[in-house]
Design a protein around this motif. Structure first.
Motif, PDB file in Angstrom:
ATOM      1  N   LYS A  82       0.837  -1.218   0.000  1.00  0.00           N
ATOM      2  CA  LYS A  82       0.000   0.000   0.000  1.00  0.00           C
ATOM      3  C   LYS A  82       0.862   1.255   0.000  1.00  0.00           C
ATOM      4  O   LYS A  82       0.540   2.244  -0.660  1.00  0.00           O
ATOM      5  CB  LYS A  82      -0.938   0.003   1.209  1.00  0.00           C
ATOM      6  CG  LYS A  82      -2.025  -1.056   1.102  1.00  0.00           C
ATOM      7  CD  LYS A  82      -3.241  -0.712   1.941  1.00  0.00           C
ATOM      8  CE  LYS A  82      -4.383  -1.671   1.609  1.00  0.00           C
ATOM      9  NZ  LYS A  82      -5.638  -1.307   2.293  1.00  0.00           N
ATOM     10  N   ALA A  83       1.969   1.222   0.745  1.00  0.00           N
ATOM     11  CA  ALA A  83       2.861   2.387   0.786  1.00  0.00           C
ATOM     12  C   ALA A  83       3.498   2.636  -0.576  1.00  0.00           C
ATOM     13  O   ALA A  83       3.545   3.783  -1.054  1.00  0.00           O
ATOM     14  CB  ALA A  83       3.939   2.180   1.847  1.00  0.00           C
ATOM     15  N   ILE A  84       3.988   1.574  -1.211  1.00  0.00           N
ATOM     16  CA  ILE A  84       4.636   1.702  -2.524  1.00  0.00           C
ATOM     17  C   ILE A  84       3.635   2.218  -3.563  1.00  0.00           C
ATOM     18  O   ILE A  84       3.960   3.073  -4.391  1.00  0.00           O
ATOM     19  CB  ILE A  84       5.248   0.346  -2.968  1.00  0.00           C
ATOM     20  CG1 ILE A  84       6.399  -0.066  -2.039  1.00  0.00           C
ATOM     21  CG2 ILE A  84       5.686   0.375  -4.426  1.00  0.00           C
ATOM     22  CD1 ILE A  84       7.705   0.657  -2.200  1.00  0.00           C
ATOM     23  N   LYS A  85       2.408   1.712  -3.493  1.00  0.00           N
ATOM     24  CA  LYS A  85       1.366   2.177  -4.436  1.00  0.00           C
ATOM     25  C   LYS A  85       1.028   3.643  -4.202  1.00  0.00           C
ATOM     26  O   LYS A  85       0.580   4.333  -5.115  1.00  0.00           O
ATOM     27  CB  LYS A  85       0.114   1.303  -4.304  1.00  0.00           C
ATOM     28  CG  LYS A  85       0.278  -0.040  -5.011  1.00  0.00           C
ATOM     29  CD  LYS A  85      -0.896  -0.963  -4.781  1.00  0.00           C
ATOM     30  CE  LYS A  85      -0.733  -2.237  -5.612  1.00  0.00           C
ATOM     31  NZ  LYS A  85      -1.673  -3.297  -5.171  1.00  0.00           N
ATOM     32  N   ALA A  86       1.236   4.125  -2.981  1.00  0.00           N
ATOM     33  CA  ALA A  86       0.999   5.544  -2.666  1.00  0.00           C
ATOM     34  C   ALA A  86       2.269   6.376  -2.861  1.00  0.00           C
ATOM     35  O   ALA A  86       2.320   7.547  -2.466  1.00  0.00           O
ATOM     36  CB  ALA A  86       0.502   5.672  -1.232  1.00  0.00           C
ATOM     37  N   SER A  87       3.308   5.770  -3.463  1.00  0.00           N
ATOM     38  CA  SER A  87       4.595   6.440  -3.738  1.00  0.00           C
ATOM     39  C   SER A  87       5.277   6.956  -2.475  1.00  0.00           C
ATOM     40  O   SER A  87       5.938   7.991  -2.487  1.00  0.00           O
ATOM     41  CB  SER A  87       4.407   7.589  -4.736  1.00  0.00           C
ATOM     42  OG  SER A  87       3.876   7.100  -5.946  1.00  0.00           O
ATOM     43  N   ILE A  88       5.115   6.220  -1.385  1.00  0.00           N
ATOM     44  CA  ILE A  88       5.767   6.587  -0.123  1.00  0.00           C
ATOM     45  C   ILE A  88       7.035   5.748   0.044  1.00  0.00           C
ATOM     46  O   ILE A  88       6.989   4.523  -0.107  1.00  0.00           O
ATOM     47  CB  ILE A  88       4.807   6.347   1.061  1.00  0.00           C
ATOM     48  CG1 ILE A  88       3.612   7.311   0.972  1.00  0.00           C
ATOM     49  CG2 ILE A  88       5.519   6.510   2.399  1.00  0.00           C
ATOM     50  CD1 ILE A  88       2.513   7.031   1.974  1.00  0.00           C
ATOM     51  N   PRO A  89       8.172   6.387   0.323  1.00  0.00           N
ATOM     52  CA  PRO A  89       9.394   5.613   0.548  1.00  0.00           C
ATOM     53  C   PRO A  89       9.286   4.735   1.797  1.00  0.00           C
ATOM     54  O   PRO A  89       8.673   5.138   2.784  1.00  0.00           O
ATOM     55  CB  PRO A  89      10.491   6.669   0.703  1.00  0.00           C
ATOM     56  CG  PRO A  89       9.814   7.975   0.860  1.00  0.00           C
ATOM     57  CD  PRO A  89       8.385   7.842   0.430  1.00  0.00           C
ATOM     58  N   VAL A  90       9.882   3.554   1.705  1.00  0.00           N
ATOM     59  CA  VAL A  90       9.775   2.565   2.784  1.00  0.00           C
ATOM     60  C   VAL A  90      11.170   2.220   3.314  1.00  0.00           C
ATOM     61  O   VAL A  90      12.066   1.871   2.544  1.00  0.00           O
ATOM     62  CB  VAL A  90       9.091   1.276   2.283  1.00  0.00           C
ATOM     63  CG1 VAL A  90       9.075   0.208   3.375  1.00  0.00           C
ATOM     64  CG2 VAL A  90       7.665   1.566   1.801  1.00  0.00           C
ATOM     65  N   ILE A  91      11.320   2.312   4.625  1.00  0.00           N
ATOM     66  CA  ILE A  91      12.520   1.829   5.315  1.00  0.00           C
ATOM     67  C   ILE A  91      12.087   0.599   6.109  1.00  0.00           C
ATOM     68  O   ILE A  91      11.061   0.629   6.780  1.00  0.00           O
ATOM     69  CB  ILE A  91      13.094   2.899   6.265  1.00  0.00           C
ATOM     70  CG1 ILE A  91      13.558   4.119   5.472  1.00  0.00           C
ATOM     71  CG2 ILE A  91      14.243   2.331   7.095  1.00  0.00           C
ATOM     72  CD1 ILE A  91      13.972   5.311   6.349  1.00  0.00           C
TER      73      ILE A  91
END
Length: 384
Positions: A82-91
């Motif tokens: 869901k984060a990647i689909k919202a273009s949010i960087p993930v650590i």
């Protein structure tokens, strides 16, 4: 006025809580939301109760960057999707997830492991030694103890003593955790492994063992990711590397030994205390520290600790008393089941002790993690 980055954390265990405390101290960061599956009404001991949510959507909507440290491959994969689909960087601080589904996300958005656990610390040390002109041959993780099949009483005792979940305690003890970490290091830093299951030499002299492993890497023709069993060594990481022969006299003067192999030791890894470094790196455009790469060569297979019977359920492979994980070359173990997706699985066939579990041996429930793995392994159509 500095921009404030809204940070979300998925996970409220030891690591998640520790990261939250450190994020909250930073002037340029705001602890926005903390995602948990626990009943929020029972979490009176959580220091930032106003940030807690059970809603993945509310979590994603309120963050500019997320840190995934749930310790759960299946659930963490869904959150990151869901984060990647919202273009949010993930650590992440979830090496188990990285080696299972990280490559699926590396093709789709920004995902990096954090400094703090051994893989992130090795990636940071790698950047440091490369800048000094070293050519790494060995990426080493230091482990103090190993028991491939620990008993449940011991694991309950150490779990309670250390305040860490029993499955985590077991995966640290039986070697699954270190095999996972070194698979991630191999994939992320362009190294390989010397053998399936790793060499794992015992060592009371890191310089000497580093030299022996470097010789093996030279023989193989590529850098290797390894761990050593060294009860007297500090709980850190090391890189054994070569250098330009013209620097030999200087390196001897710098107390690095005669060469041609030099072991550079970082004698600590401080888990969540180091994660803020990675957050600041990402915010300032520093790029990926470490992830599993788009085309991994190494996976972590499930190996039976004892005979497994048809109909037997494996609730969660990692940290179980049924299986442990071993780093393996993917090309020569095409049918292996990664231990990270061995969750709520049912055995279809008998598997002998010390045998690798394959897709023919087990029935796995549908999950995004399974779909992602099948794509990574080239077993399903790629649909980006």
């Amino acid at each position: 006025m500095h921009n404030i980055t809204r940070v979300g954390i998925a996970g409220t265990g030891l690591i998640g809580k520790g990261i939250a405390i450190e994020v909250e101290k930073q002037a340029e960061l705001k602890l926005s939301k903390v995602l948990t599956r626990r009943n929020i009404n029972t979490m009176n001991d959580y220091p930032f109760s106003e940030t807690l949510t059970n809603s993945v959507d509310a979590f994603i909507e309120s963050c500019d960057l997320i840190i995934e440290c749930s310790g759960d491959v299946i659930y963490g994969t869904e959150v990151i999707d869901k984060a990647i689909k919202a273009s949010i960087p993930v650590i992440t601080m979830n090496a188990e997830l990285q080696v299972t589904t990280g490559s699926y996300f590396a093709k789709r958005g920004f995902i990096t492991e954090a400094e703090g656990d051994q893989p992130g610390c090795l990636a940071s040390l790698h950047e440091n030694v490369i800048q000094m002109g070293f050519k790494p041959l060995v990426y080493g993780n230091i482990k103090g103890f190993l028991k491939l099949d620990p008993n449940i009483e011991d694991m309950k005792y150490f779990s309670k003593k250390n305040g860490v979940r029993i499955d985590m305690t077991t995966s640290f003890t039986d070697g699954t955790k270190v095999q996972v970490e070194q698979a991630l290091v191999a994939n992320g830093l362009g190294a390989g492994i010397a053998v399936d299951g790793l060499l794992a030499p015992s060592s009371d002299d890191l310089n000497k063992t580093g030299e022996e492993l470097a010789e093996e890497a030279k023989r193989l023709g590529y850098p290797i990711s390894e761990f050593v069993l060294a009860p007297k060594a500090p709980p850190g990481v090391f890189i054994t590397a070569e250098h330009d022969s013209r620097q030999k006299d200087a390196l001897r003067y710098f107390k690095m030994g005669e060469g041609p192999y030099y072991t550079i030791l970082q004698n600590y890894h401080l888990c969540h205390l180091e994660v803020v470094k990675t957050i600041k790196r990402v915010i300032s455009g520093g790029g990926v520290l470490l992830n599993n790469g788009e085309n991994p060569r190494v996976s972590v297979a499930a190996i039976a600790k004892r005979k497994l019977q048809p109909g037997e359920e494996i609730e969660k492979g990692i940290g179980s008393f049924q299986v442990r994980g071993e780093a393996v070359e993917m090309t020569t173990n095409k049918d292996h089941v990664p231990i990270g997706i061995l969750v709520n699985a049912v055995m279809k066939r008998e598997v002998a002790e010390e045998e690798m579990i394959t897709f023919d041996d087990v029935e796995l429930p549908e999950s995004l993690a399974l779909t992602a793995w099948l794509e990574i392994a080239g077993r399903a159509p790629i649909n980006i």
